[in-house]
Each structure stands twice: as structure tokens, then as C-alpha cells.
Design an enzyme around this catalytic site. Structure first.
Site, short mmCIF file in Angstrom:
data_model
loop_
_atom_site.label_atom_id
_atom_site.label_comp_id
_atom_site.label_asym_id
_atom_site.label_seq_id
_atom_site.Cartn_x
_atom_site.Cartn_y
_atom_site.Cartn_z
N ALA A 66 16.90 48.38 -26.55
CA ALA A 66 18.09 48.71 -25.75
C ALA A 66 18.52 47.53 -24.88
CB ALA A 66 17.80 49.95 -24.89
N GLU B 114 25.20 46.39 -23.88
CA GLU B 114 25.95 47.29 -22.98
C GLU B 114 27.44 47.22 -23.31
OE1 GLU B 114 25.08 46.46 -18.90
OE2 GLU B 114 22.92 46.82 -19.18
N PRO B 115 28.21 48.19 -22.83
CA PRO B 115 29.65 48.14 -23.09
C PRO B 115 30.27 46.82 -22.59
CG PRO B 115 29.04 50.30 -22.23
CD PRO B 115 27.81 49.45 -22.16
N GLY B 116 29.77 46.26 -21.50
CA GLY B 116 30.32 45.02 -20.97
C GLY B 116 29.41 43.82 -21.17
N ALA B 117 28.37 43.95 -21.96
CA ALA B 117 27.43 42.83 -22.19
C ALA B 117 26.89 42.92 -23.61
CB ALA B 117 26.29 42.86 -21.18
N GLU C 164 22.16 41.46 -33.65
CA GLU C 164 21.18 40.47 -33.19
C GLU C 164 21.78 39.08 -33.01
OE1 GLU C 164 17.17 40.83 -34.79
OE2 GLU C 164 17.79 42.77 -35.62
C1 LIG Z 1 19.84 46.26 -39.35
C2 LIG Z 1 20.57 46.86 -38.14
C3 LIG Z 1 20.09 46.34 -36.82
C4 LIG Z 1 20.73 47.06 -35.67
C5 LIG Z 1 20.09 46.68 -34.39
C6 LIG Z 1 20.97 45.88 -33.50
C7 LIG Z 1 20.11 45.15 -32.52
C8 LIG Z 1 20.88 44.14 -31.77
O1 LIG Z 1 21.91 43.70 -32.16
S1 LIG Z 1 20.15 43.60 -30.36
C9 LIG Z 1 21.42 42.78 -29.43
C10 LIG Z 1 21.66 41.40 -29.89
N1 LIG Z 1 22.25 40.62 -28.85
C11 LIG Z 1 22.21 39.32 -28.88
O2 LIG Z 1 21.71 38.71 -29.81
C12 LIG Z 1 22.79 38.62 -27.69
C13 LIG Z 1 23.40 37.32 -28.03
N2 LIG Z 1 23.46 36.47 -26.83
C14 LIG Z 1 22.54 35.52 -26.59
O3 LIG Z 1 21.64 35.26 -27.41
C15 LIG Z 1 22.64 34.76 -25.26
O4 LIG Z 1 23.31 35.56 -24.33
C16 LIG Z 1 23.39 33.41 -25.43
C17 LIG Z 1 22.54 32.51 -26.33
C18 LIG Z 1 24.74 33.60 -26.07
C19 LIG Z 1 23.70 32.68 -24.12
O5 LIG Z 1 22.77 32.73 -23.19
P1 LIG Z 1 23.04 32.08 -21.71
O6 LIG Z 1 23.41 33.18 -20.80
O7 LIG Z 1 24.00 30.96 -21.81
O8 LIG Z 1 21.59 31.61 -21.37
P2 LIG Z 1 20.93 30.16 -21.46
O9 LIG Z 1 21.49 29.34 -20.34
O10 LIG Z 1 21.00 29.61 -22.84
O11 LIG Z 1 19.41 30.50 -21.13
C20 LIG Z 1 19.01 31.04 -19.88
C21 LIG Z 1 17.53 30.77 -19.73
O12 LIG Z 1 16.81 31.41 -20.81
C22 LIG Z 1 16.06 30.43 -21.54
N3 LIG Z 1 16.08 30.74 -22.97
C23 LIG Z 1 17.15 30.70 -23.79
N4 LIG Z 1 16.76 30.99 -25.04
C24 LIG Z 1 15.43 31.20 -24.99
C25 LIG Z 1 14.45 31.52 -25.99
N5 LIG Z 1 14.79 31.66 -27.26
N6 LIG Z 1 13.16 31.66 -25.60
C26 LIG Z 1 12.81 31.50 -24.30
N7 LIG Z 1 13.70 31.19 -23.32
C27 LIG Z 1 14.99 31.05 -23.66
C28 LIG Z 1 16.76 29.12 -21.26
O13 LIG Z 1 15.88 28.02 -21.44
C29 LIG Z 1 17.20 29.30 -19.83
O14 LIG Z 1 16.07 29.08 -19.00
P3 LIG Z 1 16.21 28.25 -17.59
O15 LIG Z 1 17.20 29.04 -16.77
O16 LIG Z 1 14.82 28.30 -17.05
O17 LIG Z 1 16.69 26.91 -17.96
#
Ligand SMILES: CCCCCCCC(=O)SCCNC(=O)CCNC(=O)[C@H](O)C(C)(C)COP(=O)(O)OP(=O)(O)OC[C@H]1O[C@@H](n2cnc3c(N)ncnc32)[C@H](O)[C@@H]1OP(=O)(O)O
Length: 384
Positions: A124, A127-130, A362
Site C-alpha cells: 500500500a 495515493e490519489p495525490g501521490a 511499480e
Molecule cells: C502485476 C500487477 C501489479 C500491481 C501492483 C502495483 C504495485 C505498484 O505499482 S506499487 C507503486 C509503484 N510506485 C512507484 O514505483 C513510485 C515511482 N516513484 C519513484 O520511484 C520515486 O518517487 C522517484 C524515483 C520518481 C523520485 O524520487 P525523489 O522523490 O526524487 O527521491 P530521490 O531524491 O531520488 O531520493 C530520496 C532519497 O532516497 C534515496 N533513494 C532513492 N532510491 C533509492 C533506492 N533504490 N534504494 C535506497 N535509497 C534510495 C536517495 O538516495 C535519497 O536519499 P538522501 O536523501 O539520503 O540523499
């Protein structure tokens, strides 16, 4: 060399070939299942995959290390036989990934239940806005004596409505944006948690919109440190994005299987479709895209299995390329079927719907590009 298998690539070890052979045999007798009632089918699949031991590979147990190549091989194989079987398997792993990586011994009790097929897990985050921008998560987990009170909404939640337990991400406020999120284990019967609506999508996936109205969770439900939620979510996605690529690969292989049968059986102008060079050109493109996708998927899995702490770039490349390539492969297979390609009951028609969803779940394709570009920019001298 018709008998040369991708399993002979140096990414794999003999145990991977044994696993693949045993799983093919299991799939041959258990799949496909009837999708008429997707909830019931999903429950049965989880029970069946658990009883056969396949779910043990969905997440690592105490003292074990996850083998991402096995995880990918299983997803690829299940997807080739039945997309819902892949969904049932994968969501157990995604749902419990955070517990596997960061859970306490007590929290791991849930993990053992999901790995045996005795409980269903949900993830989970959205979200609707995230959606793409996880740092905007608005669900709050406010401190109360001995625990937290959770309030907010989650949407498109995998296994929503049939899950026994969710891993949920909420704002605890240790810092702004990504720095202020924490992860929690949330039993589905927690008072204040409501499944507001089931969400029907293009594929038969159980998804739901959840509302949390003052759900009280004890301190012991928090996974990892306060404020570590964003990094926990990203660490889980790092592994699972490569496996989404593997599922796409399975769909693409199935599409090519179907296309090969079709073009060798269909007669046109005194010969079969496969005799035509234009058709052969399509088959060549499909085979090429499948091999390229497989190389990226198993490169990411192998890299993680070698002990790499992060495989963000490799996993994002695998997910992006494999899902986009699979869409093209499936579209071509559908075209080669003519009218039957868009007819319910034909495998290519359901593959066409299933693959479209994987380009969004994802992390949508554009998010993967963002992750790849950030990693490339951060690597001085480039990536070669
Ligand atoms: C088959 C059917 C399946 C159905 C199920 C559906 C399930 C789903 O879809 S689940 C939801 C999926 N959602 C997503 O994938 C969300 C996509 N968004 C993202 O991945 C991120 O928000 C993204 C990459 C766009 C941007 O992130 P952003 O807010 O800019 O963060 P960012 O600045 O890169 O990182 C913040 C901190 O996290 C850390 N971080 C980033 N990536 C990682 C990682 N992979 N591992 C560890 N730390 C990380 C960074 O180093 C940073 O740390 P610090 O502040 O200490 O420097």
C-alpha cells in the site's frame, strides 16, 4: 542451434535449470486457471503456489538471501502460462519485501505465512495525490502513546480487499518530503481500515481503494527506523522492478509462441504465412526484442545476486525495456492473428491487456527513465 537455451547463459547456475524444469512441469498440470472470479482464482493460486513451495522464492526468510534470478525465472515462467498466476506469486513478494529486508523476528511471522500460502499480502504505497511522486505521500501516522494513529487514503492497492496484511507507507514527519515517511505492517482486520471500493482494471488484478480512519498500530508494527519508509519502499522496488521485466518477458515469449503456431498454420496464396518475407521480418524483430529484454532482466538479477547494494539503474532499464518491448512483440503477434487477435478467448488478446498494465505498475516507464538518467548523471565518466 535450435536447442540452445537462454538458460545456458552464464547468468545461470545448474539449480536455476532444475528450478525451471520443475516449474514447467507444475505449470503444465496446474495452469491456466479460470479467471471468471478473479478473487477466488487469486486465493486458490496463492494456496497452490504455497503448497508447491514456489512462494518460498517470493521473499527471503530468516537467514536467507533472496535469489533474484530464481524470482525472475518463476515470474517469467508463470506469466508465460497464466498472467494471474504471476500476479498472485509476485504480490506476495512485493507485499512482504519490506518485512523480508527490514522486519523484526515478530514481524517475520507474517512473512512465513505469506511464503507458505497461508496469508495474502498487499503493498500500500500509491495515493490519489501521490502516484509517481512518492515523496508527496499524505497519509499520516501521528504519534500516540505506545504507537501511531494512521489517517488517509491509498489507491490501486494490490490484493486490496482480499489481502490479510498490507505493508503501508505513511508520513511520520521526521523531515520534509521523502525524509518523513515510515513503513508499517497493517493487518487487514485493523479497526478503522475500510476497503472503500474495488477497482476494475484492464487485467484481472484484484485492486482496491483503501481508507484509514484513525487506525491504531503499536510501535511494533513499524518496519525499520522512523523516517526510513521512502528508502525501504525504493529498496523493495529496486528488486521488484527487475522482476516486472521478467513477467513482461514471459508475456512476450508466449506471444511469440502463439504467433509461430499461427503463421505456420495459416494458409495464404498457396503457402503459409510464415513463407512471406514480411512476416519473417516481424518474427525476427520479435525474437530480437525478446533476447535483448532477457539480457537486461537477467543482468539486473545477476548483479543483485552478486551482492550489489543497489541496482536502481539496472532494474529500471530491465523494467523499462522489457515492458515496452513486450508491448511491441504482443502487438505484432496480435496483428498476425488478424480478427482473432482482438477476440476474447484468444491468448494474444489477453496478453495485450495484461502487458499494458505492466508499463504503469511499480513505476511508469517515464519514472524508469528518470531513475536511469539520474544514475547515469551521478556516475562520473559515464557507464561503460
Ligand atoms: C502485476 C500487477 C501489479 C500491481 C501492483 C502495483 C504495485 C505498484 O505499482 S506499487 C507503486 C509503484 N510506485 C512507484 O514505483 C513510485 C515511482 N516513484 C519513484 O520511484 C520515486 O518517487 C522517484 C524515483 C520518481 C523520485 O524520487 P525523489 O522523490 O526524487 O527521491 P530521490 O531524491 O531520488 O531520493 C530520496 C532519497 O532516497 C534515496 N533513494 C532513492 N532510491 C533509492 C533506492 N533504490 N534504494 C535506497 N535509497 C534510495 C536517495 O538516495 C535519497 O536519499 P538522501 O536523501 O539520503 O540523499
Amino acid at each position: 542451434m535450435a536447442d540452445r537455451s537462454f538458460l545456458d547463459w552464464p547468468f545461470f547456475e545448474p539449480r536455476h535449470r532444475s528450478l525451471k524444469a520443475a516449474l514447467e512441469a507444475w505449470c503444465g498440470t496446474h495452469l491456466p486457471v479460470d479467471h471468471g472470479d478473479a478473487d477466488a482464482a487469486c486465493r486458490d493460486l496463492v494456496a497452490g503456489l504455497g503448497a508447491a513451495g514456489w512462494l518460498q522464492h517470493s521473499a527471503a526468510g530468516e537467514g536467507e538471501v533472496l535469489d533474484v534470478r530464481s524470482l525472475c525465472l518463476i515470474r517469467e515462467t508463470l506469466a508465460r502460462h497464466d498472467g494471474l498466476a504471476d500476479f498472485a506469486f509476485a504480490m506476495q513478494g512485493l507485499g512482504m519485501g519490506a518485512v523480508s529486508l527490514f522486519g523484526t523476528p515478530a514481524q517475520r511471522g507474517w512473512l512465513e505465512r505469506t511464503r507458505s500460502g497461508g496469508a495474502i499480502a498487499g503493498f500500500a504505497l500509491t495515493e490519489p495525490g501521490a502516484g509517481s511522486d512518492v515523496a508527496q505521500t499524505a497519509t499520516t501516522a501521528e504519534r500516540v502513546p505506545g504507537g501511531y494513529r494512521l489517517t488517509g487514503e491509498k489507491t490501486y492497492i494490490s490484493n486490496g480487499g482480499i489481502a490479510d496484511v498490507y505493508v503501508i507507507f505513511a508520513r511520520t514527519g521526521e523531515g520534509p518530503g521523502a525524509k518523513g515517511l515510515s513503513a508499517f505492517l497493517l493487518p487487514a482486520d485493523a479497526p478503522g481500515l475500510e476497503v472503500v471500493a474495488r477497482i476494475a482494471v484492464i487485467a484481472p488484478h484484484p485492486l482496491a481503494h483503501l481508507r484509514l480512519d484513525g487506525v491504531i498500530l503499536p510501535d511494533s508494527a513499524r518496519i525499520g527506523a522512523p523516517g526510513a519508509g521512502f528508502k525501504i519502499a525504493m529498496s523493495v522496488l529496486d528488486v521488484f522492478r527487475a522482476t516486472v521485466g521478467a513477467a513482461a518477458l514471459g508475456f512476450a515469449r508466449r506471444a511469440l509462441d502463439e504467433a509461430l503456431v499461427r503463421v505456420q498454420r495459416s494458409r495464404v496464396g498457396g503457402g503459409c504465412l510464415a513463407d512471406h518475407q514480411m512476416v519473417q521480418g516481424h518474427l525476427a524483430d520479435m525474437a530480437l526484442e525478446i533476447d535483448a529484454a532477457a539480457l537486461l532482466v537477467y543482468r539486473a538479477a545477476w548483479t543483485k545476486d552478486q551482492g550489489a547494494a543497489r541496482v536502481s539503474r539496472e532494474a529500471a532499464m530491465a523494467k523499462l525495456y522489457a515492458t515496452e518491448a513486450a508491448q511491441r512483440v504482443i502487438d505484432t503477434a496480435l496483428q498476425l492473428h488478424g480478427g482473432d487477435g482482438v477476440r476474447h478467448g484468444f491468448a494474444v488478446e489477453s496478453l495485450y491487456r495484461e502487458i499494458r498494465a505492466l508499463r504503469i505498475y511499480e513505476g511508469a516507464s517515464d519514472v524508469q527513465k528518470l531513475v536511469i538518467a539520474r544514475n547515469v548523471l551521478a556516475e562520473p565518466g559515464g557507464i561503460g
